[in-house]
Write a protein that holds these residues in place. Structure first.
Motif, PDB file in Angstrom:
ATOM      1  N   ALA A   1       0.810  -1.228   0.000  1.00  0.00           N
ATOM      2  CA  ALA A   1       0.000   0.000   0.000  1.00  0.00           C
ATOM      3  C   ALA A   1       0.839   1.271   0.000  1.00  0.00           C
ATOM      4  O   ALA A   1       0.561   2.200  -0.760  1.00  0.00           O
ATOM      5  N   GLU A   2       1.875   1.317   0.844  1.00  0.00           N
ATOM      6  CA  GLU A   2       2.665   2.549   0.937  1.00  0.00           C
ATOM      7  C   GLU A   2       3.449   2.821  -0.353  1.00  0.00           C
ATOM      8  O   GLU A   2       3.576   3.972  -0.782  1.00  0.00           O
TER       9      GLU A   2
ATOM     10  N   ALA B   1       2.519   1.666  -3.404  1.00  0.00           N
ATOM     11  CA  ALA B   1       1.507   1.976  -4.417  1.00  0.00           C
ATOM     12  C   ALA B   1       1.081   3.435  -4.316  1.00  0.00           C
ATOM     13  O   ALA B   1       0.979   4.138  -5.332  1.00  0.00           O
ATOM     14  N   ALA B   2       0.856   3.909  -3.099  1.00  0.00           N
ATOM     15  CA  ALA B   2       0.464   5.308  -2.900  1.00  0.00           C
ATOM     16  C   ALA B   2       1.572   6.250  -3.354  1.00  0.00           C
ATOM     17  O   ALA B   2       1.305   7.280  -3.987  1.00  0.00           O
TER      18      ALA B   2
ATOM     19  N   ALA C   1       1.698   6.288  -7.238  1.00  0.00           N
ATOM     20  CA  ALA C   1       0.546   7.033  -7.771  1.00  0.00           C
ATOM     21  C   ALA C   1       0.728   8.535  -7.557  1.00  0.00           C
ATOM     22  O   ALA C   1       0.508   9.328  -8.479  1.00  0.00           O
ATOM     23  N   GLU C   2       1.131   8.926  -6.359  1.00  0.00           N
ATOM     24  CA  GLU C   2       1.325  10.355  -6.068  1.00  0.00           C
ATOM     25  C   GLU C   2       2.445  10.940  -6.927  1.00  0.00           C
ATOM     26  O   GLU C   2       2.302  12.021  -7.490  1.00  0.00           O
TER      27      GLU C   2
ATOM     28  N   ASP D   1      -4.648   9.307  -8.927  1.00  0.00           N
ATOM     29  CA  ASP D   1      -5.473   9.244  -7.724  1.00  0.00           C
ATOM     30  C   ASP D   1      -5.419   7.849  -7.090  1.00  0.00           C
ATOM     31  O   ASP D   1      -4.652   6.984  -7.511  1.00  0.00           O
ATOM     32  N   GLN D   2      -6.273   7.642  -6.102  1.00  0.00           N
ATOM     33  CA  GLN D   2      -6.299   6.386  -5.348  1.00  0.00           C
ATOM     34  C   GLN D   2      -6.617   5.178  -6.223  1.00  0.00           C
ATOM     35  O   GLN D   2      -6.171   4.072  -5.933  1.00  0.00           O
ATOM     36  N   SER D   3      -7.361   5.363  -7.314  1.00  0.00           N
ATOM     37  CA  SER D   3      -7.684   4.212  -8.163  1.00  0.00           C
ATOM     38  C   SER D   3      -6.416   3.601  -8.764  1.00  0.00           C
ATOM     39  O   SER D   3      -6.338   2.380  -8.955  1.00  0.00           O
TER      40      SER D   3
ATOM     41  N   ALA E   1      -3.400   3.679  -7.225  1.00  0.00           N
ATOM     42  CA  ALA E   1      -2.766   2.973  -6.108  1.00  0.00           C
ATOM     43  C   ALA E   1      -3.449   1.628  -5.870  1.00  0.00           C
ATOM     44  O   ALA E   1      -2.783   0.614  -5.647  1.00  0.00           O
ATOM     45  N   THR E   2      -4.764   1.616  -5.940  1.00  0.00           N
ATOM     46  CA  THR E   2      -5.516   0.371  -5.749  1.00  0.00           C
ATOM     47  C   THR E   2      -5.149  -0.648  -6.819  1.00  0.00           C
ATOM     48  O   THR E   2      -4.959  -1.838  -6.525  1.00  0.00           O
TER      49      THR E   2
ATOM     50  N   GLU F   1      -1.795  -2.122  -6.105  1.00  0.00           N
ATOM     51  CA  GLU F   1      -1.846  -3.056  -4.976  1.00  0.00           C
ATOM     52  C   GLU F   1      -2.462  -4.403  -5.354  1.00  0.00           C
ATOM     53  O   GLU F   1      -2.203  -5.408  -4.687  1.00  0.00           O
TER      54      GLU F   1
END
Length: 146
Positions: free
Chosen positions: A47-48, A50-51, A54-55, A60-62, A64-65, A68
């Motif tokens: 998760a960390e 992926a975030a 993405a950043e 956005d979060q999609s 990162a998801t 993951e």
């Protein structure tokens, strides 16, 4: 977002920002080989990470998801025609049995893990022509008898 859409978006953004995998890996504090594999959909990112990816790329979060998500590691089973990838197939075709014999002579009956694994790609400058150094580092997993 699925892995294929994720990969297309990442590659488009990488080109748009004129980034290299090496630069991205350095900026993010990640192995460029692992980062590339995750962005191409062949590994899942914690998760960390992926975030952070993405950043870094402005998603956005999609995204990162999608990074993951656990991949289904399926690839075309035909011998590829891309010259670089074909040469890797050729190496395994020519030297696969040799590698198996040498590894098993040194370690015993078993395999090299592609799960507990790392890989590095380095460039060695040579006046006769630059060289590619691939380092494949996998844990040996002995076969068990019961």
């Amino acid at each position: 977002m699925d892995k294929a859409t994720m990969t297309e978006a990442i590659i488009a953004r990488k080109i748009e920002k004129e980034l290299t995998w090496e630069q991205m890996g350095s900026d993010l504090g990640m192995s460029p080989v692992w980062l590339t594999s995750a962005c191409l959909g062949m590994n899942s990112a914690p998760a960390e990470k992926a975030a952070a990816i993405a950043e870094y790329l402005g998603f956005d979060q999609s995204m990162a998801t999608a990074l993951e998500a656990y991949p289904t590691k399926i690839w075309d089973q035909a011998v590829p025609t891309d010259p670089l990838i074909y040469r890797l197939y050729e190496i395994v075709g020519v030297y696969g049995d040799t590698l198996k014999e040498v590894i098993q002579e040194k370690f015993g009956d078993g395999i090299m893990s592609a799960i507990d694994f790392s890989m590095e790609v380095d460039k060695i400058e040579d006046p006769k022509g630059d060289r590619v150094l691939l380092t494949l580092n996998g844990k040996f997993l002995p076969y068990k008898s019961w």
